[in-house]
Design an enzyme around this catalytic site. Structure first.
Site, PDB file in Angstrom:
ATOM      1  N   GLN A   1       0.821  -1.212   0.000  1.00 26.32           N
ATOM      2  CA  GLN A   1       0.000   0.000   0.000  1.00 26.32           C
ATOM      3  C   GLN A   1       0.856   1.262   0.000  1.00 26.32           C
ATOM      4  O   GLN A   1       0.328   2.361  -0.167  1.00 26.32           O
ATOM      5  CB  GLN A   1      -0.954   0.012   1.189  1.00 26.32           C
ATOM      6  CG  GLN A   1      -2.057  -1.027   1.065  1.00 26.32           C
ATOM      7  CD  GLN A   1      -3.008  -0.936   2.228  1.00 26.32           C
ATOM      8  OE1 GLN A   1      -2.761  -1.515   3.284  1.00 26.32           O
ATOM      9  NE2 GLN A   1      -4.088  -0.190   2.039  1.00 26.32           N
TER      10      GLN A   1
ATOM     11  N   CYS B   1     -10.679   0.420   3.420  1.00 30.07           N
ATOM     12  CA  CYS B   1      -9.278   0.220   3.061  1.00 30.07           C
ATOM     13  C   CYS B   1      -8.675   1.575   2.704  1.00 30.07           C
ATOM     14  O   CYS B   1      -9.317   2.372   2.016  1.00 30.07           O
ATOM     15  CB  CYS B   1      -9.189  -0.736   1.878  1.00 30.07           C
ATOM     16  SG  CYS B   1      -7.521  -1.104   1.345  1.00 30.07           S
ATOM     17  N   LEU B   2      -7.454   1.805   3.147  1.00 33.03           N
ATOM     18  CA  LEU B   2      -6.791   3.063   2.820  1.00 33.03           C
ATOM     19  C   LEU B   2      -6.532   3.206   1.325  1.00 33.03           C
ATOM     20  O   LEU B   2      -6.349   4.317   0.839  1.00 33.03           O
ATOM     21  CB  LEU B   2      -5.482   3.190   3.610  1.00 33.03           C
ATOM     22  CG  LEU B   2      -5.646   3.231   5.132  1.00 33.03           C
ATOM     23  CD1 LEU B   2      -4.290   3.295   5.813  1.00 33.03           C
ATOM     24  CD2 LEU B   2      -6.529   4.393   5.561  1.00 33.03           C
TER      25      LEU B   2
ATOM     26  N   HIS C   1      -7.423  -8.956   6.727  1.00 29.33           N
ATOM     27  CA  HIS C   1      -7.419  -7.910   5.698  1.00 29.33           C
ATOM     28  C   HIS C   1      -5.989  -7.618   5.241  1.00 29.33           C
ATOM     29  O   HIS C   1      -5.706  -7.589   4.033  1.00 29.33           O
ATOM     30  CB  HIS C   1      -8.080  -6.648   6.278  1.00 29.33           C
ATOM     31  CG  HIS C   1      -8.101  -5.484   5.351  1.00 29.33           C
ATOM     32  ND1 HIS C   1      -9.244  -5.064   4.717  1.00 29.33           N
ATOM     33  CD2 HIS C   1      -7.120  -4.616   4.964  1.00 29.33           C
ATOM     34  CE1 HIS C   1      -8.968  -3.991   3.975  1.00 29.33           C
ATOM     35  NE2 HIS C   1      -7.689  -3.712   4.110  1.00 29.33           N
TER      36      HIS C   1
ATOM     37  N   HIS D   1      -3.835  -8.394   1.569  1.00 31.79           N
ATOM     38  CA  HIS D   1      -3.056  -7.444   0.764  1.00 31.79           C
ATOM     39  C   HIS D   1      -1.757  -8.084   0.277  1.00 31.79           C
ATOM     40  O   HIS D   1      -1.379  -7.929  -0.887  1.00 31.79           O
ATOM     41  CB  HIS D   1      -2.701  -6.191   1.572  1.00 31.79           C
ATOM     42  CG  HIS D   1      -3.744  -5.131   1.538  1.00 31.79           C
ATOM     43  ND1 HIS D   1      -4.157  -4.517   0.373  1.00 31.79           N
ATOM     44  CD2 HIS D   1      -4.450  -4.547   2.535  1.00 31.79           C
ATOM     45  CE1 HIS D   1      -5.075  -3.613   0.651  1.00 31.79           C
ATOM     46  NE2 HIS D   1      -5.276  -3.613   1.959  1.00 31.79           N
TER      47      HIS D   1
END
Length: 179
Positions: A61, A104-105, A146, A150
């Site tokens: 991310q 989610c960011l 979560h 990713h």
């Protein structure tokens, strides 16, 4: 990180990768160098997570395709869980399956009811190479699953189907960051 330091206090905030960036859909690589660059990445990830007001953040991310995630997340009893995991392996995900709100960011401002187990166990290492085992229940179990997703190249929207998926994807396409 030194013992007693505040995670992220020496880190720099990095840009968060958004839905559509290929790095979010690729399986991340194992960390093999547990040196100062990894420690810097973890610090930067904490700083970025806090700046974005998140409870977890995976390395991809912030554009680093490595198997690392950080978290500062409460469980359902409001017990705070703070840490990071390098080269995590999701060894247990069981219990009751609950559908709960998940965001989610990498999809800022969006969320959808997503099914997750209410218990999870992750094994891995600290940035110093020390083995660790993290148990999570409730909201924290959701966070562990979560963030692990990713690192496997998945997003919570990949777990959605039907109208839930259609709604989130439509919202993402209309969002200022999705254009």
């Amino acid at each position: 990180m030194r013992h007693g330091s505040i995670p992220g206090s020496r880190g720099r905030v990095r840009p968060v990768t958004l839905l559509g960036d290929p790095v979010l859909h690729a399986v991340c690589e194992e960390v093999t160098d547990f040196g100062p660059e990894l420690a810097r990445l973890v610090e930067d990830m904490f700083a970025t997570m806090y700046a974005a007001r998140g409870v977890g953040l995976a390395a991809n991310q912030v554009g680093a395709a490595l198997r690392v995630f950080v978290y500062d997340c409460p469980d359902d009893d409001e017990v705070r869980h703070l840490g990071h995991v390098v080269n995590p392996c999701l060894v247990e995900a069981d219990g009751v399956v609950l559908r709960g709100p998940e965001g989610c960011l990498s999809l800022p401002g969006l969320e959808a009811g997503t099914e997750r187990y209410d218990h999870a166990v992750v094994e891995g290492f600290t940035a110093d190479g020390e083995p660790l085992r993290v148990h999570g229940t409730g909201w924290f179990a959701r966070c562990l699953q979560h963030e692990y997703d990713h690192l496997e190249g998945g997003l919570y929207v990949d777990r959605l189907s039907g109208w839930r998926r259609h709604r989130v994807m439509r919202q993402a396409a209309r969002a200022p960051w999705g254009r």
